[in-house]
Design an enzyme around this catalytic site. Sequence first.
Site, PDB file in Angstrom:
ATOM      1  N   CYS A 209       0.838  -1.208   0.000  1.00  0.00           N
ATOM      2  CA  CYS A 209       0.000   0.000   0.000  1.00  0.00           C
ATOM      3  C   CYS A 209       0.871   1.256   0.000  1.00  0.00           C
ATOM      4  CB  CYS A 209      -0.950   0.001   1.193  1.00  0.00           C
ATOM      5  SG  CYS A 209      -0.155  -0.394   2.751  1.00  0.00           S
ATOM      6  N   ASP A 473      -7.334   4.264  -1.630  1.00  0.00           N
ATOM      7  CA  ASP A 473      -6.958   3.306  -0.586  1.00  0.00           C
ATOM      8  C   ASP A 473      -6.892   1.922  -1.221  1.00  0.00           C
ATOM      9  OD1 ASP A 473      -6.598   1.753   1.613  1.00  0.00           O
ATOM     10  OD2 ASP A 473      -8.314   2.520   2.750  1.00  0.00           O
TER      11      ASP A 473
END
Length: 1116
Positions: A209, A473
């Site tokens: 991420c 996200d």
Amino acid sequence: MTLMTPPPLDQQQQQEDDEMLVPHTDFPHGPQPMEVAQAETANPVDAQPVEDPPSARFTWTIENFSRLNTKKLYSDVFFVGGYKWRILIFPKGNNVDHLSMYLDVADSPTLPYGWSRYAQFSLSVVNQIHSKFSVRKETQHQFNARESDWGFTSFMPLGELYDPCRGYLVNDTCIVEADVAVRRVIDYWSHDSKKETGYVGLKNQGATCYMNSLLQTLYHIPYFRKAVYHMPTTENDNPSGSIPLALQSLFYKLQYSDTSVATKELTKSFGWDTYDSFMQHDVQELNRVLCEKLEDKMKGTVVEGTIQQLFEGHHMNYIECINVDYKSTRKESFYDLQLDVKGCRDVYASFDKYVEVERLEGDNKYHAEQYGLQDARKGVLFIDFPPVLQLQLKRFEYDFVRDTMVKINDRYEFPLQLDLDRENGKYLSPDADRSVRNLYTLHSVLVHSGGVHGGHYYAYIRPTLSDQWFKFDDERVTKEDIKRALEEQYGGEEELPQTNPGFNNAPFKFTKYSNAYMLVYIRESDKEKIICNVDEKDIAEHLRIRLKKEQEEKEQKRKEKAEAHLYTIIKVARNEDLLEQIGRDIYFDLVDHDKVRSFRIQKQMPFNLFKEEVAKEFGVPVQFQRFWLWAKRQNHTYRPNRPLTPLEEAQSVGQLREVSNKANNAELKLFLEVELGLDSRPVAPPDKTKEDILLFFKLYDPLKEELRYVGRLFVKGSGKPAEILTKLNEMAGFNSDDEIELFEEIKFEPNVMCEHIDKKVTFRASQLEDGDIICFQKTQVGSTEQCRYPDVPSFLEYVRNRQVVRFRSLEKPKEDEFCLELSKLHTYDDVVERVAQHLGLDDPSKIRLTSHNCYSQQPKPQPVKYRGVEHLSDMLVHYNQTSDILYYEILDIPLPELQGLKTLKVAFHHATKDEVVIHTIRLPKQSTVGDVINDLKTKVELSHPNAEIRLLEVFYHKIYKIFPPTEKIENINDQYWTLRAEEIPEEEKNFGPHDRLIHVYHFMKDTAQNQVQNFGEPFFLVIREDETLAEVKVRIQKKLQVPDEEFTKWKFAFLSLGRPEYLQDNDIVASRFQRRDVYGAWEQYLGLEHTDNAPKRSYTANQNRHTFEKPVKIYN
């Protein structure tokens, strides 16, 4: 069990890398289903009213912890926010050598379809000796049917948890806490990012991420994207080997795909293996490395210099003398600026600090050429700022007191518009071009959520600089308001309202552990140029064609998947497949069905019509085809079993598939028997009666060590092998009267079974049936020594167990050094002997081997013990996976001897010199501390020949133990504690009856955490019964040799359990130390409060100092 509203959650320093937050799958490759025990029903907590608070703490006390023999354990159920929760732990780790711990929705199996709940929570293992060493990790998660539990697979190392000295297990009891705050639910799974926002997300490969948030930020700088598209690539390039092509491909998909995009091609182009993907790196480091790589790849192309044009600014470092006319300047470039967060309220305060003038005076004067030492001013000013300004906020910094990295969660504000010309250009150097207006507007906010050793990254971006913000996200993109993107990412603390009067009404605070970590600003005057239009014209034609083809293939696969229930896959094996595969790809059984021709046929098609497809494909007329069904036998072999009946051939493909294979009815596997006439053209197959048996034949050549398929025959059950020997010789190309031996290949799982066939006994008496395999070879005449494997059984045994092992030096665990072909049945001695032989080493017992961890792609922490495993196969297995890698090291003494020894690292503190030397002591395990001291005396320089030495246990700058000389060294653990050896001072030998030996430690007060931090070297001091602090201070100053000027700033305090009581010069010190022989004597000490300005020693004495992160490397 207690349930209570917790005090504020402090952002505790974590002891080990989180790796990532995951549901409790057997290995965290992503959510996988796992059997979950039903929640216990009759539980006293169930009777509580549902109107419980939206936030609370649950404490779980687990007794007899080390004797738990269950793989996983659930706590009692507790209520928070109207929901049932419980904690799930794996006491011995969830396939890792760490405690695994998760928060679980207790009633998930009984909840209605589509349920979802969102919680912010922390899990802790309480340190029962020092609460400040409790391990706490925080996260947040959207719980749902797919992911009904969430937490940390690697919560803390098992070595730390089970070490009784560490304080996590006291009286074999472990205390676990969960702080849970339930929040408003978001419907995660039904969200279509493209439809809702016009943008798509990036898939997370494990812990990528941090990379995804950076890639989205760079992608949404259109000028950068355009430059990437214009980098020259060709259709012959492979994306996984070319960073430009992989990035072009990724950006194209982000621009034109309807669903989230994978990053595997890009990480492969970096040269990363899966372990690199699972390491959480630093965004700034990745940004720099990626930009450097692209800058390098852009050289000599139409887009050369783009990186510099976008991101490069310059500042001037200067030193200016005050009393003489001398100035030194140095121009430096930057691609990003690191701004202090600690002690700064906002970005402007950080810039003020950046250009702060430092005075060089006193002992720190500047040496100016021809003027000597001079008072001077030192500072930094900016010559120019780049069009795209990247600000890295220093949320992570090194804490010298705690000797570790910590995360700064303080509140830190950043503006929507940033004016770097403010206050008459206070940040600009005299050389700066004042005609350029340095007014910037915020483009993106990269957020880090979590602690110092892991967590989650995402980004808030406004791609066109409009008022609409978007949150990127990973796979999910959502529209967000400006408050969420700015104010909520400032950090600080968040207070949650208390609702239940039955609970303690102290405010329930959560550290806002989600906060901005990197900011990207775009200069107002350049925004038209940077936020430019990027369309298909900017994308090379070969790239468009390649990616459109990829999209079409993906769409075709999706369509096939959606229509799969209407079709059957038929796999047809033929004689040609057996000839091609046996002896090359396979040795056992007859064929690898994944490598034969497969047909995708509609289920309702009559089988007779399918035969026409086969006729077209293979050129075998329908009337000459005979199909056999395959069957899996009880011994796990897979053989042709019987021909299809005319009745079966009249059915549809779908009906036939169900008849053939009830267990796995997705596919239909068939063997096509084709009989060839004298002219090698197909003819009608012979009639088959019950008396006829179809046998397959393999030929073995012991000299060449070759096995090949030679054909098949029908034999009569009442016939004997002797009757077909001439035919077999003909099939093999032998003389018709050559002597041959026959063996039946019976099975190969779990071991090989291959038996000699008596040529004089009938086939039926030998229990041969349709589909059986006979291997034959020439009868060996004379000596068989020239052959490694003289007969079929020994050759098949070799093939079944042969294993090519890649050996790597333990010092270079990423590089294969050499390969050896071994047998899985090799003993420990066989393996080390072969390795020693390869390395030219006379003594194989000096080789030590270490197995491979398939999950981390690293060596296991513990080596293989001498003869500790039976076979090579045991060394290569890791949980349910098998590896082909072993690590080796060459020892200076034989391993059996080394295993009988205990190795300790001891830091020797010289009595008069300010030096510390690390000594490695190696003694038999049954030795005592006295033996260690005697061995040490032969290695160190003592202040006088009769000096006595003692051994201490030091941890976090406190002395926990003086080892008695009789203590056995076998159980001493130097992995976490520093073992310190020192001379016993003379004053301690002349100990009076009323004298006291007290602990003396250095300390500082950490105002932010409102606690005491110890540092430096602790020591003992003898104090007399009526000695005042003033008298003790004189001795301490002399002992530590502190200059008067500095010593006057020191404060002295008596500390008990971390609370200081400051002493005056006329206080009698001994009166404070009344209690004798108290457990935890290290918690009562005389504290010396002053700043820690001593240089850090370069040794670590093997103290368990975790490195912060693995450095980012892009290998291509």
